[in-house]
Design a protein around this motif. Structure first.
Motif, short mmCIF file in Angstrom:
data_model
loop_
_atom_site.label_atom_id
_atom_site.label_comp_id
_atom_site.label_asym_id
_atom_site.label_seq_id
_atom_site.Cartn_x
_atom_site.Cartn_y
_atom_site.Cartn_z
N PHE A 85 0.83 -1.21 0.00
CA PHE A 85 0.00 0.00 0.00
C PHE A 85 0.86 1.26 0.00
O PHE A 85 0.51 2.25 -0.63
N GLY A 86 2.00 1.20 0.70
CA GLY A 86 2.91 2.34 0.69
C GLY A 86 3.37 2.65 -0.73
O GLY A 86 3.34 3.79 -1.18
N THR A 87 3.75 1.58 -1.44
CA THR A 87 4.21 1.76 -2.82
C THR A 87 3.10 2.36 -3.68
O THR A 87 3.33 3.30 -4.44
N LEU A 123 3.85 11.89 1.67
CA LEU A 123 4.01 13.09 0.85
C LEU A 123 5.48 13.40 0.60
O LEU A 123 5.88 13.68 -0.53
N ALA A 124 6.28 13.34 1.68
CA ALA A 124 7.71 13.62 1.51
C ALA A 124 8.33 12.61 0.55
O ALA A 124 9.15 12.97 -0.31
N SER A 176 -3.48 8.66 4.96
CA SER A 176 -3.42 10.04 4.45
C SER A 176 -1.99 10.32 3.99
O SER A 176 -1.06 9.60 4.37
N PRO A 177 -1.80 11.34 3.17
CA PRO A 177 -0.45 11.63 2.67
C PRO A 177 0.53 11.99 3.77
O PRO A 177 1.73 11.97 3.55
N MET A 178 0.03 12.29 4.99
CA MET A 178 0.94 12.67 6.05
C MET A 178 1.35 11.49 6.91
O MET A 178 2.13 11.64 7.83
N ASP A 179 0.81 10.29 6.59
CA ASP A 179 1.15 9.12 7.40
C ASP A 179 2.55 8.61 7.06
O ASP A 179 3.06 8.84 5.98
N ARG A 180 3.10 7.86 8.02
CA ARG A 180 4.37 7.21 7.73
C ARG A 180 4.13 6.03 6.81
O ARG A 180 3.00 5.56 6.66
N PHE A 181 5.18 5.59 6.18
CA PHE A 181 4.98 4.55 5.17
C PHE A 181 6.25 3.74 4.98
O PHE A 181 7.33 4.13 5.42
N THR A 182 6.09 2.60 4.32
CA THR A 182 7.24 1.88 3.82
C THR A 182 6.88 1.41 2.42
O THR A 182 5.72 1.45 2.03
#
Ligand SMILES: Nc1ncnc2c1ncn2[C@@H]1O[C@H](COP(=O)(O)OP(=O)(O)OP(=O)(O)O)[C@@H](O)[C@H]1O
Ligand SMILES: [Mg+2]
Lengths: 257, 292
Positions: free
Chosen positions: B74-76, B145-146, B234-240
């Motif tokens: 999902f992050g990808t 987002l980053a 959301s775009p502000m969440d952390r991700f991998t």
């Protein structure tokens, strides 16, 4: 036959491509509802002059124009004139057929569409194709690609495309150079009939063609520095039977070079 | 043949030379294909028994049997969607400006040279730039987002160059024809240039995207995180992302994780191939449309 209403007039026109001067001191009056032919050796600036008449040279980076081109008395190079307006009132057919990779219908409808035409598009397309003597050959495949047409059909399509905008003047740059004699004759007939409603300027290398279709003829040549100049201009019959300038005579009798 | 002709035809020699060269090129082609087949076969072998529904739908875990790549996948997808959203309009807009509007000036050439050079900058440099600029200076944190903005910066030069090439390949005679019919510059771009350039633009941009999707280096700099047990909402969440997850599994000592890495690679390859297939399908569709 003689009609002296001026439609286009070049006044001391000069053209440069960067530092190279391509046209020098060109002055001539193009009369309304007649066919005017521009002849002259390769590279003397015939195409360049034609492009000055609808401001297509503006699109060549580094080109600059001095002097005036009057269209109905107004200088088309004046600061307040939009070249786009000039171009839809003065149509152009190029030396090489250049249909868009769209359907035949869309090719002809292109001009009306971009100029926000609000009437019956199908009607205007059909009329333009009729006038360009192409309708019978394409009426069953209006929605097929224009790229599948033969070279001569493509050129007539480009003429139809220009006619669809109902321009007041049509500039044609060697419109028959890629065509066989039959297609050439078709286009010549077309030019003659179009001259009833339009003003036509053609560039041609073919002396017989100029003699056949044009009312007025202009002979151009290069000077020492390769800048193009107008040598002689007058009615076609005079220019071909009784040229004033020795250079014109040499050229039209094939003794040029 | 010794009849004084200046042409010594040597037909036999020329044909043999041609034959030898053809064979050499065929062997060169074969090298790449064989290496690829061996690699893929190896990865498939390692992933047998591990690539299952549980693997796709689970979060990472300490136990290889229970671990999965749900969060990475999902992050990808998130990062890709946002990257595409940012980089397509900016990249294509830049290409249109440079090709159709910008006068041929020194400034234009400077911009062009810069873009060409940026396309060759290693991806880790973009990662570090993103870390400094988006994560820290703009305080976006280690967010989706980053990450997407970083990949946008990285893909932009490639997208711009691909789009420029596609735009440049539209014959000038079409443009002149349209101008001569009283089109404005924008109408020429909109009705003539873009429809004819779209297939090339799409191919180029999607290839740039697939390159971005597989990049681990810049994403490690941005995300750093591998143990994520939630899906970003959301775009502000952390991700991998998949490459980080795979990289992490490869570097674990337990053998079970290596199988997970192989299974992860299969998933990543699948996503990449899907995107490339999409590029081809889109291109063919547009090509047909413009030829009709
Ligand atoms: N875009 C351009 N940039 C620079 N020079 C040009 C350009 N177009 C034409 N020229 C030069 O201007 C001169 C006149 O060219 P032009 O095409 O008007 O000649 P022409 O009379 O139409 O020749 P032809 O009969 O071969 O078509 C030539 O010397 C040509 O090299
Ligand atoms: Mg010419």
């Amino acid at each position: 036959m003689v009609n002296n209403v001026a439609r286009l007039e070049a006044k001391s026109l000069e053209l440069w491509y960067g530092k190279f001067q391509a046209l020098r001191g060109i002055s001539l009056v193009i009369p309304q509802n007649q066919v005017t032919a521009i002849i002259g050796p390769s590279g003397c600036g015939k195409s360049s002059l034609l492009r000055c008449f609808n401001r297509m040279n503006d699109l060549i980076p580094g080109s600059s124009v001095k002097g005036q081109v009057l269209f109905d008395g107004r200088n088309i190079y004046a600061a307040n004139i939009d070249p786009t307006e000039v171009r839809y009132r003065i149509g152009m057919v190029f030396q090489k057929p250049n249909p868009f990779p769209k359907t035949i219908f869309e090719n002809v409808a292109f001009g009306p569409r971009v100029n926000s035409f609000i009437g019956d598009l199908e009607e205007i397309v059909e009329r333009a194709l009729h006038r360009a003597a192409l309708w019978d050959e394409v009426k069953d495949r209006l929605y097929k690609s224009a790229m599948q047409l033969s070279g001569g059909q493509q050129q007539r399509l480009c003429i139809a495309r220009a006619l669809a905008l109902e321009p007041e003047v049509i500039l044609m740059d060697e419109p028959c150079s890629a065509l066989d004699p039959v297609a050439t004759l078709k286009i010549e007939d077309l030019m003659k009939s179009l001259a009833e409603n339009y003003t036509i300027v053609i560039v041609t290398h073919n002396m017989q063609q100029a003699a056949r279709v044009s009312d007025m003829a202009a002979f151009m040549m290069m000077e020492e520095d390769r800048a193009g100049v107008l040598v002689e201009y007058g009615s076609t019959s005079k220019l071909f039977t009784n040229p004033k300038d020795k250079r014109t005579e040499d050229y039209i009798t094939g003794r040029f070079g | 043949m010794k009849n004084g002709s200046a042409f010594q035809r040597h037909l036999r020699v020329r044909q043999i030379t041609g034959y030898i060269n053809g064979t050499l090129f065929f062997l060169a082609t074969l090298t790449g294909i064989i290496v690829l087949i061996v690699l893929i076969a190896d990865v498939f072998k390692d992933s047998v028994g591990w690539l299952d529904w549980q693997f796709i739908t689970s979060y990472p875990s300490r136990k290889p049997q229970e671990a999965g790549l749900l969060s990475a996948m999902f992050g990808t997808l998130w990062v890709m969607a946002l990257t595409a959203l940012f980089s397509f309009p900016v990249g294509i807009g830049t290409a249109i400006y440079l090709e159709e509007y910008a006068p041929d000036s020194r400034l234009r050439r400077l911009i062009q040279t810069n873009i060409n050079n940026l396309a060759g900058v290693p991806s880790i440099v973009y990662g570090l730039l993103g870390l400094a600029l988006f994560v820290q200076a703009l305080s976006l944190g280690r967010s989706v987002l980053a990450g997407a903005l970083t990949l946008t910066l990285m893909s932009l030069p490639v997208i711009i160059i691909a789009a420029q090439e596609a735009i440049r390949s539209v014959p000038e005679s079409y443009r002149l024809g349209a101008f001569a019919l009283g089109s404005t510059r924008w109408q020429v771009v909109r009705h003539i240039v873009l429809p004819n350039a779209v297939p090339g633009i799409l191919t180029g941009t999607i290839l740039a995207m697939s390159r971005a999707i597989g990049e681990a280096a810049p994403m490690i700099a941005i995300s750093a995180l591998v143990y994520l047990t939630f899906i970003p909402v959301s775009p502000m969440d952390r991700f991998t992302v998949l490459p980080i997850q795979i990289f992490n599994w490869v570097s674990r000592p337990q053998e079970g994780f290596w199988h997970l890495a192989a299974a992860g690679i299969i998933v990543l390859l699948f996503v990449l191939l899907t995107m490339n297939a999409a590029a081809i399908v889109l291109r063919n569709r547009f090509q047909k449309r413009t030829e009709e």
